[in-house]
Scaffold this motif. Structure first.
Motif, short mmCIF file in Angstrom:
data_model
loop_
_atom_site.label_atom_id
_atom_site.label_comp_id
_atom_site.label_asym_id
_atom_site.label_seq_id
_atom_site.Cartn_x
_atom_site.Cartn_y
_atom_site.Cartn_z
N ILE A 220 -29.00 109.76 10.21
CA ILE A 220 -29.04 108.71 9.20
C ILE A 220 -30.49 108.32 8.97
N PHE A 221 -30.86 108.14 7.71
CA PHE A 221 -32.23 107.81 7.33
C PHE A 221 -32.28 106.37 6.83
N SER A 232 -30.39 103.44 2.46
CA SER A 232 -29.98 103.78 1.09
C SER A 232 -28.78 104.72 1.10
N GLU A 233 -28.72 105.58 2.12
CA GLU A 233 -27.64 106.56 2.21
C GLU A 233 -26.92 106.38 3.54
N PRO A 234 -25.87 105.56 3.59
CA PRO A 234 -25.18 105.33 4.85
C PRO A 234 -24.49 106.57 5.40
N SER A 235 -24.23 107.54 4.53
CA SER A 235 -23.61 108.78 5.00
C SER A 235 -24.60 109.60 5.80
N LEU A 236 -24.09 110.40 6.70
CA LEU A 236 -24.94 111.23 7.54
C LEU A 236 -25.54 112.38 6.73
N GLN A 237 -26.78 112.73 7.06
CA GLN A 237 -27.51 113.77 6.35
C GLN A 237 -28.07 114.78 7.35
N SER A 238 -28.47 115.94 6.85
CA SER A 238 -29.11 116.94 7.70
C SER A 238 -30.62 116.84 7.58
N VAL A 239 -31.33 117.38 8.56
CA VAL A 239 -32.78 117.46 8.52
C VAL A 239 -33.23 118.67 7.72
N LEU A 240 -32.55 119.79 7.90
CA LEU A 240 -32.83 121.00 7.14
C LEU A 240 -31.72 121.23 6.13
N ALA A 245 -32.62 131.02 5.95
CA ALA A 245 -33.75 131.92 6.14
C ALA A 245 -35.08 131.27 5.78
N SER A 246 -35.05 130.34 4.82
CA SER A 246 -36.27 129.65 4.39
C SER A 246 -35.90 128.21 4.01
N PRO A 247 -35.69 127.37 5.01
CA PRO A 247 -35.11 126.04 4.75
C PRO A 247 -36.08 125.04 4.14
N TYR A 248 -35.47 124.03 3.53
CA TYR A 248 -36.20 122.84 3.10
C TYR A 248 -36.03 121.77 4.16
N LEU A 249 -36.84 120.72 4.03
CA LEU A 249 -36.97 119.76 5.12
C LEU A 249 -36.94 118.33 4.61
N ARG A 250 -36.25 117.44 5.34
CA ARG A 250 -36.36 115.99 5.14
C ARG A 250 -36.39 115.37 6.52
N ILE A 251 -37.45 114.63 6.80
CA ILE A 251 -37.60 114.08 8.15
C ILE A 251 -38.59 112.93 8.12
N ASP A 252 -38.29 111.90 8.87
CA ASP A 252 -39.17 110.74 9.02
C ASP A 252 -38.81 110.06 10.33
N PRO A 253 -39.34 110.55 11.46
CA PRO A 253 -38.92 110.06 12.77
C PRO A 253 -39.00 108.55 12.94
N PHE A 255 -38.21 106.37 10.79
CA PHE A 255 -37.16 105.69 10.03
C PHE A 255 -35.89 106.54 9.94
N MET A 256 -35.49 107.11 11.07
CA MET A 256 -34.26 107.88 11.11
C MET A 256 -33.74 107.91 12.54
N ALA A 257 -32.48 108.31 12.68
CA ALA A 257 -31.89 108.41 14.02
C ALA A 257 -30.72 109.39 13.99
N PRO A 258 -30.49 110.12 15.09
CA PRO A 258 -29.31 110.98 15.17
C PRO A 258 -28.07 110.14 15.47
N ILE A 259 -26.91 110.77 15.34
CA ILE A 259 -25.67 110.09 15.72
C ILE A 259 -25.80 109.58 17.15
N LYS A 260 -25.41 108.35 17.35
CA LYS A 260 -25.51 107.76 18.68
C LYS A 260 -24.65 108.54 19.67
#
Length: 341
Positions: A220-221, A232-240, A245-253, A255-260
């Motif tokens: 969650i971000f 803004s997005e309460p639903s869970l999202q992926s980092v990649l 083979a050639s992924p895109y990225l969204r990450i902001d350590p 302001f984000m956290a994995p499932i508890k």
């Protein structure tokens, strides 16, 4: 084979800066002078709509570089242009820093200096090759072209107007589904050689099991300090996302956290975070240099520095660029508006 095919099929990588020649500088300045004569507002709807037309009057080699960056997944995640200078009233080429005045201490100042207005015009022209410039009503009073400079009182914040703390690397507005596709930075002054830090996803060697985990929607971000720290997005999202083979990225350590309680998700986030930390590159922009960062393939941050507030501090301009305005229509006042609410 036409020029666009040459660009798309070439195997070169735009890591080294593209240097703007004297001839190219004079041509660019002539375009800016003509626009200035028409008293064009760089953020007006009429100019933003016609910007791609004016942009194609820029030197062809420069346009080709931008098209290559737009249509190929650049492995470095960034393209840099150096050597832009102004032509002064005597016809001499002058460094940008010489003609823009003092670095303000208020990031919301209104730029009235004619050379500052020219930087805005040029920045929009360049950006229009990649997409459409847009802004947020919660940032910089909704301005599309932002001042990035140290502001008294913000020294220790995780904000672009901070200084005495490292701006931790991140994907720009990682929490938001309508985040920028590209981020543009235009350096007006950087006497202290403060570096922008960058790392591209292609520079990381991630094990298959880590990649698989980061593709799962287990994170969650949260919004940053510009957006009241609300999710803004309460639903869970992926980092990649995208191609494995050639992924895109969204990450902001910050302001984000994995499932508890999800140890695998936590381990995968820690792994990619450590590897980005170990692969950060320093990009020290000089006066008259500008860069564009692929916000889906690279993270960026900034080193800390000590501000002087004496008119000589680091001063950049920043724009957000989207390739698809349609997707954010629900947050804009009308079909031509560029500010997201």
């Amino acid at each position: 084979m036409n020029s666009v095919q040459n660009i798309l099929e070439s195997d070169r990588d735009t890591v080294a800066p593209y240097h703007i020649s004297e001839e190219e500088n004079r041509r660019i300045n002539a375009i800016l002078d003509r626009l200035m004569e028409r008293e064009i507002d760089p953020e007006s709807t009429s100019f933003l709509i016609r910007a791609p037309y004016y942009a194609h009057q820029l030197p062809k080699a420069l346009i080709d570089e931008l098209y290559a960056f737009k249509y190929r997944d650049n492995s470095s995640g960034i393209i840099v242009f150096s050597g832009f200078r102004f032509v002064d009233t005597q016809g001499n080429l002058r460094p940008v820093e010489d003609l823009i005045g003092r670095t303000p201490t208020n990031h919301l100042q209104v730029d009235k200096n004619e050379y500052l207005i020219k930087t805005h015009l040029l920045f929009v022209l360049l950006s229009s090759i990649l997409g459409d410039v847009f802004g947020w009503n919660s940032q910089h009073n909704g301005k599309l072209i932002n001042n990035i400079l140290p502001v008294p009182g913000n020294e220790k914040e995780q904000l672009s107007t901070a200084s005495e703390t490292t701006l931790e690397w991140h994907t720009e507005e990682a929490f938001h589904e309508f985040r920028a596709d590209n981020l543009g930075l235009f350096c007006l002054r950087n006497r202290d050689q403060v570096a922008t830090t960058v790392c591209a996803i292609d520079e990381l060697e991630l094990p298959d099991d880590i990649v698989r985990e980061l593709f799962r929607k287990k994170y969650i971000f949260f919004s940053d300090n510009n957006f009241n720290n609300e999710a803004s997005e309460p639903s869970l999202q992926s980092v990649l996302f995208g191609s494995v083979a050639s992924p895109y990225l969204r990450i902001d350590p910050a302001f984000m956290a994995p499932i508890k309680g999800d140890a695998k998700a936590e381990e995968a986030l820690a792994y990619i975070t450590d590897h980005i930390n170990g692969n950060l590159k320093r990009v020290v922009l000089q006066t008259g240099e500008f860069c564009f960062i692929d916000n889906h393939r690279a993270v960026h941050g900034r080193e800390k520095f000590r501000p002087r507030y004496d008119g000589t501090d680091r001063w950049l301009k920043r724009v957000n660029i989207t390739r698809d305005l349609i997707k954010s229509r629900s947050l804009r006042d009308n079909e031509t508006a560029r500010v997201l609410h």
